[in-house]
Write an enzyme that holds these catalytic residues in place. Structure first.
Site, mmCIF file in Angstrom:
data_model
loop_
_atom_site.group_PDB
_atom_site.id
_atom_site.type_symbol
_atom_site.label_atom_id
_atom_site.label_comp_id
_atom_site.label_asym_id
_atom_site.label_seq_id
_atom_site.Cartn_x
_atom_site.Cartn_y
_atom_site.Cartn_z
ATOM 1 N NE ARG A 33 9.600 -6.051 -16.939
ATOM 2 C CZ ARG A 33 8.970 -5.928 -15.765
ATOM 3 N NH1 ARG A 33 9.323 -6.680 -14.735
ATOM 4 N NH2 ARG A 33 7.974 -5.087 -15.625
ATOM 5 C CG HIS A 35 4.121 9.355 1.503
ATOM 6 N ND1 HIS A 35 4.473 9.914 0.297
ATOM 7 C CD2 HIS A 35 4.690 10.120 2.444
ATOM 8 C CE1 HIS A 35 5.217 10.987 0.518
ATOM 9 N NE2 HIS A 35 5.361 11.137 1.814
ATOM 10 C CG ASP A 36 -1.471 10.542 5.621
ATOM 11 O OD1 ASP A 36 -1.340 11.673 6.115
ATOM 12 O OD2 ASP A 36 -2.522 10.157 5.075
ATOM 13 C CB THR A 87 -2.404 9.375 9.233
ATOM 14 O OG1 THR A 87 -2.959 10.601 9.705
ATOM 15 C CG2 THR A 87 -3.399 8.707 8.310
ATOM 16 C CG LEU A 107 -1.991 -1.117 1.233
ATOM 17 C CD1 LEU A 107 -2.911 -0.960 2.436
ATOM 18 C CD2 LEU A 107 -2.815 -1.147 -0.054
ATOM 19 C CE LYS A 108 4.935 1.090 -4.472
ATOM 20 N NZ LYS A 108 4.130 -0.084 -4.816
HETATM 21 O O1 C5P Z 1 4.997 -6.167 -13.475
HETATM 22 P P1 C5P Z 1 6.222 -5.780 -12.719
HETATM 23 O O2 C5P Z 1 7.197 -6.942 -12.534
HETATM 24 O O3 C5P Z 1 6.892 -4.537 -13.232
HETATM 25 O O4 C5P Z 1 5.682 -5.453 -11.259
HETATM 26 C C1 C5P Z 1 6.468 -4.886 -10.256
HETATM 27 C C2 C5P Z 1 5.636 -4.707 -9.022
HETATM 28 O O5 C5P Z 1 6.447 -4.121 -8.016
HETATM 29 C C3 C5P Z 1 4.440 -3.788 -9.195
HETATM 30 O O6 C5P Z 1 3.382 -4.374 -8.443
HETATM 31 C C4 C5P Z 1 4.841 -2.471 -8.573
HETATM 32 O O7 C5P Z 1 3.777 -1.831 -7.926
HETATM 33 C C5 C5P Z 1 5.870 -2.909 -7.542
HETATM 34 N N1 C5P Z 1 6.899 -1.934 -7.208
HETATM 35 C C6 C5P Z 1 7.765 -1.406 -8.139
HETATM 36 N N2 C5P Z 1 8.715 -0.491 -7.751
HETATM 37 C C7 C5P Z 1 8.835 -0.139 -6.472
HETATM 38 C C8 C5P Z 1 7.964 -0.688 -5.528
HETATM 39 C C9 C5P Z 1 7.001 -1.598 -5.927
HETATM 40 O O8 C5P Z 1 7.705 -1.756 -9.311
HETATM 41 N N3 C5P Z 1 9.791 0.682 -6.089
#
Ligand code: C5P
Length: 232
Positions: free
Chosen positions: A179, A63-64, A68, A60-61
């Site tokens: 990737r 940030h507040d 909160t 949920l990242k």
């Molecule tokens: O599809 P993909 O492999 O790019 O997904 C990467 C996942 O990691 C996504 O759910 C994205 O929200 C999350 N993420 C990111 N970079 C960050 C933190 C989280 O890509 N710094």
């Protein structure tokens, strides 16, 4: 190696996500749930995935303001999550309050601080952070994460050489932007690398979404990623 893979369950539909999580039982243990499915299925959906035996990272990242975020962590920590993300740009006090709330909950939950999103290029970063580079932000944020005792940090594989000397293996690293083919399709991930390269640079966990979800054979894609990690 599959224990180090966190699948980003970025599907658009709760039903489809539950089916995939069910198929993955016994194969892949860590699942990340993001905003869309959380908005659709709420904690009921999250709890179903946990009950299947998966370790759930709720991304949920947060940030507040510190108060909160503390209240949110207090609530979220009571649901059996494996991990929850908060944003390091929220600053020292926010991170401290979040960590204290996690500690006081008595739950075995890991707080993972986002460093700099892996989708940022230097150019796009500077448009909204005019007087700093990604590298400067990473160094400053890694230092605060380390000092506030937050359990983990999320960063790009290319950022690991910058943050590892600060984190000193005391803070776990969770690495999206992975990737399989170097120089191949990377979608919106600007700072990406192969799974093997991420692990050799010090990633404790890698996060993979589209390379698995969009593959013709998702299970073969998971195997291929694990193989790539093993080769290093
Ligand atoms: O599809 P993909 O492999 O790019 O997904 C990467 C996942 O990691 C996504 O759910 C994205 O929200 C999350 N993420 C990111 N970079 C960050 C933190 C989280 O890509 N710094």
């Amino acid at each position: 190696m599959k224990d180090k893979i966190i699948l980003a369950l970025d599907l658009t539909n709760v039903g489809e996500a539950l089916n995939l999580a069910d198929e993955l039982r016994g194969g892949l243990s860590h699942i990340k749930i993001g905003h869309q499915l959380y908005a659709q299925g709420g904690m009921e959906f999250v709890t179903k995935i946990i009950q299947m035996g998966h370790k759930v990272f709720l991304d949920l990242k947060l940030h507040d303001i510190p108060n909160t975020v503390r209240m949110a962590v207090e609530e979220l920590a009571s649901h059996g999550l494996w991990a929850l993300s908060i944003h390091s740009s929220g600053g020292r006090k926010m991170l401290e309050e979040a960590r204290k709330a996690a500690d006081n909950s008595g739950a075995d939950i890991k707080l993972l601080a986002i460093s700099v999103l892996t989708s940022f290029s230097q150019e796009v970063w500077q448009e909204v952070n005019p007087n700093s580079t990604i590298q400067e932000a990473l160094l400053a944020r890694a230092k605060v994460v380390m000092e506030t005792g937050v359990h983990g940090m999320v960063c790009s594989p290319l950022d690991l050489p910058v943050v590892m000397p600060i984190l000193q293996n005391k803070v776990m690293t969770v690495v999206p932007g992975v990737r399989l083919i170097k120089g191949g399709a990377k979608d919106d991930q600007e700072r990406a690398a192969t799974p093997g390269r991420a692990v050799s640079a010090g990633a404790d966990y890698i996060v993979v979404g589209r390379p698995v979800l969009e593959a013709k054979d998702r299970f073969a894609a998971i195997e291929e990623i694990a193989e790539d990690m093993k080769r290093v």
